[in-house]
Design a protein around this motif. Structure first.
Motif, PDB file in Angstrom:
ATOM      1  N   SER A   4       0.851  -1.179   0.000  1.00  7.58           N
ATOM      2  CA  SER A   4       0.000   0.000   0.000  1.00  7.58           C
ATOM      3  C   SER A   4       0.890   1.232   0.000  1.00  7.58           C
ATOM      4  O   SER A   4       2.006   1.205   0.527  1.00  7.58           O
ATOM      5  N   ILE A   5       0.379   2.282  -0.604  1.00  6.65           N
ATOM      6  CA  ILE A   5       1.146   3.514  -0.757  1.00  6.65           C
ATOM      7  C   ILE A   5       0.330   4.651  -0.161  1.00  6.65           C
ATOM      8  O   ILE A   5      -0.826   4.848  -0.537  1.00  6.65           O
ATOM      9  N   THR A   6       0.936   5.393   0.756  1.00  2.00           N
ATOM     10  CA  THR A   6       0.230   6.532   1.336  1.00  2.00           C
ATOM     11  C   THR A   6       0.110   7.639   0.296  1.00  2.00           C
ATOM     12  O   THR A   6       0.822   7.644  -0.721  1.00  2.00           O
ATOM     13  N   ASN A   7      -0.777   8.572   0.549  1.00  4.91           N
ATOM     14  CA  ASN A   7      -0.933   9.712  -0.364  1.00  4.91           C
ATOM     15  C   ASN A   7       0.367  10.494  -0.505  1.00  4.91           C
ATOM     16  O   ASN A   7       0.701  10.955  -1.600  1.00  4.91           O
ATOM     17  N   GLN A   8       1.109  10.656   0.594  1.00  6.07           N
ATOM     18  CA  GLN A   8       2.368  11.389   0.546  1.00  6.07           C
ATOM     19  C   GLN A   8       3.388  10.675  -0.343  1.00  6.07           C
ATOM     20  O   GLN A   8       4.098  11.315  -1.123  1.00  6.07           O
ATOM     21  N   LYS A  57      -0.829   8.153  -9.072  1.00  9.06           N
ATOM     22  CA  LYS A  57      -1.535   9.276  -9.702  1.00  9.06           C
ATOM     23  C   LYS A  57      -0.924   9.599 -11.058  1.00  9.06           C
ATOM     24  O   LYS A  57      -1.626   9.963 -11.986  1.00  9.06           O
ATOM     25  N   GLU A  58       0.389   9.484 -11.142  1.00 10.94           N
ATOM     26  CA  GLU A  58       1.128   9.644 -12.404  1.00 10.94           C
ATOM     27  C   GLU A  58       1.961   8.400 -12.607  1.00 10.94           C
ATOM     28  O   GLU A  58       2.872   8.126 -11.834  1.00 10.94           O
ATOM     29  N   GLY A  59       1.666   7.613 -13.613  1.00  2.00           N
ATOM     30  CA  GLY A  59       2.446   6.419 -13.893  1.00  2.00           C
ATOM     31  C   GLY A  59       2.082   5.258 -12.988  1.00  2.00           C
ATOM     32  O   GLY A  59       0.995   5.210 -12.407  1.00  2.00           O
ATOM     33  N   LYS A  60       3.036   4.334 -12.856  1.00  2.00           N
ATOM     34  CA  LYS A  60       2.784   3.116 -12.092  1.00  2.00           C
ATOM     35  C   LYS A  60       4.015   2.742 -11.283  1.00  2.00           C
ATOM     36  O   LYS A  60       5.137   3.074 -11.649  1.00  2.00           O
ATOM     37  N   ILE A  76       4.294   1.835   2.019  1.00  2.00           N
ATOM     38  CA  ILE A  76       5.318   2.784   1.605  1.00  2.00           C
ATOM     39  C   ILE A  76       4.800   4.181   1.926  1.00  2.00           C
ATOM     40  O   ILE A  76       3.722   4.563   1.492  1.00  2.00           O
ATOM     41  N   ASP A  77       5.587   4.916   2.697  1.00  6.74           N
ATOM     42  CA  ASP A  77       5.211   6.262   3.112  1.00  6.74           C
ATOM     43  C   ASP A  77       6.333   7.219   2.720  1.00  6.74           C
ATOM     44  O   ASP A  77       7.429   6.796   2.341  1.00  6.74           O
ATOM     45  N   ASN A  83      15.057  16.147   9.588  1.00  7.43           N
ATOM     46  CA  ASN A  83      16.136  15.276   9.121  1.00  7.43           C
ATOM     47  C   ASN A  83      16.151  15.101   7.609  1.00  7.43           C
ATOM     48  O   ASN A  83      16.970  14.365   7.084  1.00  7.43           O
ATOM     49  N   GLY A  84      15.232  15.745   6.913  1.00  7.15           N
ATOM     50  CA  GLY A  84      15.171  15.639   5.459  1.00  7.15           C
ATOM     51  C   GLY A  84      13.917  14.925   5.002  1.00  7.15           C
ATOM     52  O   GLY A  84      13.026  14.622   5.791  1.00  7.15           O
ATOM     53  N   ASN A  85      13.868  14.659   3.725  1.00  8.89           N
ATOM     54  CA  ASN A  85      12.739  13.973   3.096  1.00  8.89           C
ATOM     55  C   ASN A  85      13.188  12.580   2.684  1.00  8.89           C
ATOM     56  O   ASN A  85      14.263  12.431   2.088  1.00  8.89           O
ATOM     57  N   TYR A  86      12.374  11.568   2.967  1.00 12.22           N
ATOM     58  CA  TYR A  86      12.777  10.222   2.605  1.00 12.22           C
ATOM     59  C   TYR A  86      11.577   9.274   2.579  1.00 12.22           C
ATOM     60  O   TYR A  86      10.567   9.511   3.221  1.00 12.22           O
ATOM     61  N   ILE A  87      11.747   8.203   1.826  1.00 15.24           N
ATOM     62  CA  ILE A  87      10.762   7.120   1.750  1.00 15.24           C
ATOM     63  C   ILE A  87      10.888   6.279   3.024  1.00 15.24           C
ATOM     64  O   ILE A  87      11.990   5.987   3.477  1.00 15.24           O
ATOM     65  N   VAL A  88       9.739   5.885   3.577  1.00 19.33           N
ATOM     66  CA  VAL A  88       9.705   5.041   4.769  1.00 19.33           C
ATOM     67  C   VAL A  88       8.984   3.745   4.414  1.00 19.33           C
ATOM     68  O   VAL A  88       7.872   3.782   3.878  1.00 19.33           O
TER      69      VAL A  88
END
Length: 106
Positions: A4-8, A57-60, A76-77, A83-88
């Motif tokens: 699952s993928i969060t909106n962010q 929303k754009e692509g896959k 996936i968030d 501390n910056g921006n990053y995938i969680v």
């Protein structure tokens, strides 16, 4: 549920797809890192074979078949902060994870 993928996270990944004029992003897992496995990302310009596909929303988001068992029920968030921006990755299959979140053990 595979992933699952969060909106962010969707907003972040979709932004990459759009800015690169790509068709999507590939997520895989390979051996390595301080905990045993690392997440692997690649921007895609051609449709790959043998992938699980999650619409953004754009692509896959294309998930490599060999990574599927390691990623089942993962969320996936995307985090922004001091501390910056990053995938969680919130991976319930992981029994250990390194401090930076880039690698995990099973």
């Amino acid at each position: 549920m595979l992933v699952s993928i969060t909106n962010q996270a969707d907003h972040h990944l979709s932004g990459i797809v759009k800015s690169e004029n790509a068709i999507g992003i590939e997520l895989g897992v390979k051996g390595g890192g301080c905990a045993g496995f690392t997440y692997q990302w690649e921007v895609l310009f051609d449709i790959p074979d043998q992938h699980d596909i999650i619409p953004l929303k754009e692509g896959k988001l294309y998930i490599k078949k060999e990574a599927t068992m390691l990623l089942i029920n993962t969320t996936i968030d995307f985090s922004t902060g001091i501390n910056g921006n990053y995938i969680v990755f919130k991976n319930p299959n992981a029994t250990s994870q390194c401090g930076c979140g880039e690698s995990f053990g099973i």
